[in-house]
Design a protein around this motif. Structure first.
Motif, mmCIF file in Angstrom:
data_model
loop_
_atom_site.group_PDB
_atom_site.id
_atom_site.type_symbol
_atom_site.label_atom_id
_atom_site.label_comp_id
_atom_site.label_asym_id
_atom_site.label_seq_id
_atom_site.Cartn_x
_atom_site.Cartn_y
_atom_site.Cartn_z
ATOM 1 N N LYS A 123 0.850 -1.199 0.000
ATOM 2 C CA LYS A 123 0.000 0.000 0.000
ATOM 3 C C LYS A 123 0.873 1.232 0.000
ATOM 4 N N TYR A 152 0.964 5.538 -0.049
ATOM 5 C CA TYR A 152 0.217 6.769 0.226
ATOM 6 C C TYR A 152 1.040 7.980 -0.188
ATOM 7 N N PHE A 182 -8.148 1.447 -4.944
ATOM 8 C CA PHE A 182 -8.068 2.636 -4.084
ATOM 9 C C PHE A 182 -8.844 2.431 -2.788
ATOM 10 N N GLU A 183 -9.333 1.239 -2.554
ATOM 11 C CA GLU A 183 -10.049 0.917 -1.311
ATOM 12 C C GLU A 183 -10.010 -0.580 -1.201
ATOM 13 N N ASP A 184 -9.592 -1.093 -0.030
ATOM 14 C CA ASP A 184 -9.584 -2.558 0.016
ATOM 15 C C ASP A 184 -10.664 -3.134 0.906
ATOM 16 N N ASN A 191 -6.569 13.336 5.360
ATOM 17 C CA ASN A 191 -5.696 12.338 4.714
ATOM 18 C C ASN A 191 -4.358 12.301 5.435
ATOM 19 N N PRO A 204 -5.835 3.860 6.470
ATOM 20 C CA PRO A 204 -7.246 3.450 6.415
ATOM 21 C C PRO A 204 -7.489 2.566 5.189
ATOM 22 N N PHE A 205 -8.567 1.806 5.216
ATOM 23 C CA PHE A 205 -8.832 0.926 4.079
ATOM 24 C C PHE A 205 -9.896 1.484 3.157
ATOM 25 N N TRP A 206 -10.491 2.602 3.550
ATOM 26 C CA TRP A 206 -11.520 3.164 2.671
ATOM 27 C C TRP A 206 -10.900 4.160 1.696
ATOM 28 N N LYS A 207 -11.686 4.547 0.690
ATOM 29 C CA LYS A 207 -11.245 5.506 -0.312
ATOM 30 C C LYS A 207 -10.987 6.861 0.334
ATOM 31 N N MET A 208 -9.849 7.447 0.018
ATOM 32 C CA MET A 208 -9.544 8.788 0.497
ATOM 33 C C MET A 208 -9.692 9.747 -0.685
ATOM 34 N N ASP A 209 -10.243 10.901 -0.427
ATOM 35 C CA ASP A 209 -10.514 11.840 -1.512
ATOM 36 C C ASP A 209 -9.386 12.861 -1.668
ATOM 37 N N SER A 210 -9.567 13.758 -2.635
ATOM 38 C CA SER A 210 -8.532 14.751 -2.935
ATOM 39 C C SER A 210 -9.158 16.131 -3.084
ATOM 40 N N VAL A 238 -18.749 6.084 -3.520
ATOM 41 C CA VAL A 238 -18.663 4.685 -3.954
ATOM 42 C C VAL A 238 -18.832 3.704 -2.798
ATOM 43 N N SER A 239 -18.873 4.232 -1.577
ATOM 44 C CA SER A 239 -19.101 3.325 -0.449
ATOM 45 C C SER A 239 -19.663 4.109 0.716
ATOM 46 N N THR A 292 -16.945 2.843 5.080
ATOM 47 C CA THR A 292 -17.513 1.607 4.496
ATOM 48 C C THR A 292 -18.636 1.007 5.351
#
Lengths: 720, 720
Positions: free
Chosen positions: A114, A116, A141-143, B38, B53-59, B365-366, B370
């Motif tokens: 992973k 970052y 981008f998400e596991d 982030n 973290p395992f979830w999607k991080m935004d920008s 998306v989640s 999550t």
């Protein structure tokens, strides 16, 4: 000789690369392209001021997981390089710290890493004997790896994995964020005193970083760039400039930070500033020379060479529109660059990069470049790419983004199922005086229809029958509307638009000429469009090379290649006669002198090196050398040479497997091909003779010869 | 005295701030919050390894345009600071270069500034007499300013402008990307030789950067952190550690880069490494002391103080779950932090920041983190925020992101209109052994119903009648289903779930206790739930302070405050008796010794400083001091004190206008308020007497007193 050498060294390094180096830097697909295109597109300046694009720019995912499973024949050690903070799991077990070397045991090994990085694209390079990063790695981008109260991980994953993105960063030291195009020094051809300053001429339009040699003193240096002499000297109105603050006691060679486009540079000191001479660092995308064209017509040869140089200058990190401005990626412009590239460098990577950068990422909130037609060209470009390269892998990778963009379009249709400009939609079509964008423009429906056909083709390719059926049905329904709503039987042509549900009487060239090479018209309709529109001087004329490209393509498709050749020599030859060293954004033969340089209400607003100016490369390759794939990746192809006004021509057309080589005179055709199954189409007043294979007669004066790869054919015939 | 001084200095700086300094750094709303979160959430390590973290991080948006129109009474000069490359337009005219000072004329001035930055958030600070950046500026990530062939800009804009985001970066030098929480030095209380190393005790659980004083030598220093002594000494199993590579010829004070949570630190040298002593830089979010609680019960006071310190430690850049791990923002945990905060620091900014960071950006998306339930708490938190603060501006700003997240949820309902875990959805509810997440869990439908009600309330607030109607109708339909599908008449309670369309016989506390304080139940149903579920030992017990919070809140709502007080003292008092200096993620009184520290199958997996452990702050403030707003921002509020087992209690509850102060004994209530219209509810066996205002009798032993702001009331009564 020099060219030969370059080509050889290129081939050598490619061979070395595959033999010794298998690892490559990987990232989430599209992310590096988005990041790099943001960087590139924000380098535009206007008179020294930062001038960014006006559309939404996307971002990379800041946290990406990469993984792959291996079955190792023996233990090995891997080296890990990453752009960003990272962690490593081997078979589900996290390793301590950020290890740069890891020992792997023999047998099954699942590696998860992973990475970052907020500032740059999270990227990974792993190098080992059997374990190394390449496009077969998966990324997400998400596991979604959550756990229950006992620490047990969930067994139901909603994670979507995709194949990693990559380019050609095959060395650990080539970190993607460090990427820069190469440069080479280039000298000016003339430097002379002019007014209070110095005027430097580089002999032709060029692009790069200016170097001031032996610069010293204190004060400001005003640097004015010009694609023309007039522009460089117009200190108040030239499009780009630099103001350099010089504080140098000792003379120093100084190269500027930001690349610029220019042929002429005019430099005026303000204060006690001196320099000895000015040179430049020419910045370029290295693309091997593959496509060639030469003929008995020197003017045509010059057109091809200048078009080639125009393509060279506008092919950069991505295909841009022009080098002076906008230095942006415009989908409609890029669409033409791709097509020219298939007859020149066959640089699939730059096509893919540009397609990815243009698409950007979800959410889709506007058309590509905010332009409706530019969204559609984007779809069209993908099937073209497949047709020329046969690269299905890319179609699979881009398909989800095609699907969501098409949904965006379909959701914007009105009650009649047609698209018209909603708030925020730019209906562009062409730069043309007074061109109406009101209501439901037929050209946009035509492009949407073709885009839907493209979706159906790609869905079929990826074996998605439901999608194929849906898109094919949409395409077919829209095609019917196109004729029902827009075809004007009386005028024998498509109307330009509907306004308030009523067809207008306005006829323009756009829809009509595209319908020809989209093959939407019957023979009768084609003839009608040709007479009533294309050859009708009362229909508003096209002045941009952008739309000349399609107009001439339509005429070629109608078999009017003599006409096209005449137009080509007039139009592009016309620019050459005015001293063009690169082809322009727009050329109106009726203008005079420096008036040619004006556009957008600005004295030097016009770009004199614009990618869409290079279309002779495409026309000559596809319609005169006459080479085109008929099955993806040149698995099958046609050669239908057309000599026209020339006594001979020769050239090479690149394919995925090498170059098709062709020589054509009025009495002889020589051809060899390294790829697929070809059909040579010959027009001859007598039955041709060939050294190998079998000539078949199709029609009076029409013959074919089936071509096997690796064979040198020589045909004797009597040109029509 | 010290506290008083801190408070005063705080007030002074606030005053100075508003008097002299009006400008503040601005950005696209939510972008700094996403970027900073982030950064923060990727600081977690596990045994020295990066643990993201395992979830999607935004920008953030990389290119943002800011603008505002002014009508200036006189000419003025402005200073411009930006994080990123920028350009400036005044009344549509682009200025040269990147000007840091600009002179503006008297009269109408429209200022547009575009800032580009990929690595950090594009941010802007403009300082002038009348022209300065603040929340009234507008921002967009696309301006869609295209032109026609004459250079004329389009008149039909599809651009969406929103009010700029901001916090408290009110000085030009306080660039947002430079933001760090403040630190202060803190000494250890004990340092002693232990085995091959040194054990340091900081006296209580704490958070910050370790400093090694007079460090010198060559070799490695192994640093093991422990929230308990056992953990620090468990070099093989402690959760966090650092390995320091020391190469120091001369002694040096070295502070580590990455903050950690610990009470104990065990340091073992490997090689010739020495240090004199160990201290730390305590890192904290500065929040003024506002809410207080004190009573005749010392154990209760200690519970409140330890809860306060737990809140202090877990309130950082954002509200995090715990300081050892995960150091992440979890929506369900944060929801409780917000509620505690309304009774402690009343720090609206950190609530907003956390809500923005959790939501992130499109595409959705989640679920948030999550977790399905965590999405719903996010909705609930927004109306709560409005109720306590009265800040409608934030509701307007966040509403579009509420709407799109709700659409995401509604799109995931099954054919019966219920939500169940789809691939990628984590149905969490609580850490509880064997808790079923299968099928359609009633708890999730209950939270969705409440979320829909929240949407309807916010839509109403923003005067969006269509939205209000849509969401209210959805809520009402779902509420009906909740009773139709899940209410088990025989057991007098909601079932835990439906599986394959059939109600299960499983009864758990969650849905039932939430239904009480959501006020979804009739009096009869409430009583049934209380007897059959809440007070029924056969129903699986709750072991997390997380769900204890809601269970005790439900009991308070049922008037069982003596029961709750007893539970509170048992449960939180139980942790104190075990030496807790901060409250834990989970507490099971039946465990012994170091077994308390285990969780998730790891010896020291449990967080001993977890925000959800601090709920006594909320319960004591809302149900014992008894203060709560009944109209947004304390425009109206109630005080219903409940003394319970105490002989007296006193405290302050913060409001947007200052603190409500309260003293309560069995015979006297003293109250003063700086805000709104209050109603004091008094239970008394005789009619109370008051120094001001008028006591009204409601019922036998029930009286009310209407409270005006700024008045000191003293009530004499006879506590029931």
């Amino acid at each position: 000789m020099k060219r030969f050498f370059v080509l050889m060294s290129c081939i050598c390094s490619t061979v070395l690369l595959f033999a010794q180096q298998k690892a490559t830097w990987i990232w989430y697909p599209g992310d590096f392209e988005v990041w790099l295109s943001n960087d590139m597109q924000n380098r535009r300046t206007e008179r020294g001021t930062f001038f960014p694009p006006f559309w939404k720019m996307d971002s990379h995912y800041v946290l990406v997981e990469f993984h792959k499973e291996f079955d190792l024949p023996a233990a090995e050690e891997i080296q890990i390089h990453a752009e960003g903070k990272y962690n490593v799991k081997i078979n589900g077990k996290m390793l301590a710290g950020m290890p740069s070397r890891v020992k792997l045991d023999k047998g099954k090994q699942k590696i998860n890493i992973k990475v970052y990085n907020q500032a740059q694209v999270p990227a990974l390079y792993v190098q080992g004997k059997n374990v190394y990063t390449d496009k077969t790695w998966l990324a997400t981008f998400e596991d979604k790896e959550w756990i229950d109260e006992t620490g047990k991980a969930s067994d139901q994953s909603g994670t979507t994995y995709v194949h990693a993105g990559y380019w050609n960063f095959n060395e650990a030291a080539q970190a993607p964020s460090e990427f820069r195009l190469p440069t080479r020094p280039q000298e000016a051809v003339q430097q002379q005193a002019q007014g209070k300053g110095t005027l430097i001429d580089f002999g032709k339009n060029t692009f790069g970083f200016l170097t001031l040699h032996q610069l010293k003193g204190r004060g400001k240096l005003h640097i004015y760039y010009g694609e023309s002499r007039e522009e460089a000297l117009a200190t108040q109105t030239c499009e780009t400039l630099d103001i350099l603050d010089v504080q140098l006691q000792n003379a120093n060679d100084t190269t500027l930070d930001l690349s610029k486009a220019f042929r002429f540079v005019y430099i005026e000191p303000d204060g006690q500033v001196q320099f000895e001479k000015v040179s430049m660092q020419y910045e370029y995308l290295p693309v091997p020379d593959r496509g060639t064209f030469k003929s008995s017509d020197e003017e045509l040869n010059k057109i091809w060479e200048v078009a080639k140089y125009t393509m060279e200058l506008t092919s950069r990190e991505f295909y841009i529109d022009g080098i002076k401005r906008d230095r942006w990626i415009w989908s409609g412009d890029a669409y033409q660059s791709y097509a020219m590239n298939y007859y020149l460098g066959f640089d699939a990577e730059t096509v893919k990069r540009t397609i990815l950068a243009l698409r950007g990422k979800e959410p889709t909130v506007s058309h590509i470049n905010t332009i409706m037609d530019y969204t559609f060209y984007w779809f069209l470009s993908i099937y073209d790419y497949y047709q020329y390269t046969g690269d299905k892998e890319f179609i699979a990778a881009i398909y989800p983004r095609m699907r969501s963009l098409m949904q965006f379009c379909l959701d914007r249709r009105n009650a009649d199922g047609l698209m018209q400009g909603l708030a925020g939609d730019w209906v562009f079509i062409d730069w043309a005086e007074g061109l109406s964008k009101q209501g439901e423009v037929s050209f946009e429906q035509l492009l949407l229809c073709r885009s839907l056909e493209t979706m159906a083709l790609c869905a079929d390719l990826l074996r998605l029958p439901d999608d194929k059926h849906t898109y094919a049905a949409e395409a077919s329904a829209l095609k019917k509307k196109l004729f029902d709503y827009y075809w004007n039987t009386k005028q024998g042509a498509f109307a330009h638009s509907r306004i308030d549900g009523k067809r207008t009487e306005n006829i323009t060239r756009y829809t009509n000429m595209f319908a020809i090479f989209f093959d939407y018209l019957s023979a009768e309709q084609q003839q009608s469009v040709k007479d009533n529109v294309l050859l009708n001087d009362n229909i508003q004329k096209i002045v941009t090379p952008y739309m000349r490209y399609y107009e001439l393509e339509a005429m070629c498709a109608l078999g009017e290649k003599d006409y096209v050749m005449k137009e080509m020599k007039n139009y592009w030859g016309g620019m050459l006669k005015l001293g063009a060293t690169t082809f322009w954004e727009e050329y109106n033969p009726s203008k005079h002198g420096a008036d040619h340089y004006a556009m957008y209400g600005r004295e030097f607003g016009k770009s004199l090196c614009h990618s869409w100016g290079a279309s002779p490369i495409y026309l000559l390759g596809k319609y005169y050398l006459g080479v085109k794939p008929t099955k993806a990746g040149y698995e099958q192809y046609e050669i239908e040479p057309y000599l026209a006004s020339l006594s001979w021509m020769e050239g090479k057309v690149p394919t995925p497997e090498g170059e098709i080589e062709l020589y054509v005179s009025k009495s002889k055709i020589k051809v060899s091909s390294p790829v697929g199954q070809g059909t040579l189409k010959i027009k001859s007043t007598k039955k041709p003779r060939v050294n190998r294979g079998e000539i078949r007669q199709v029609d009076k004066n029409s013959y074919t010869l089936e071509l096997e790869k690796g064979v040198n054919y020589e045909v004797e015939y009597a040109g029509v």
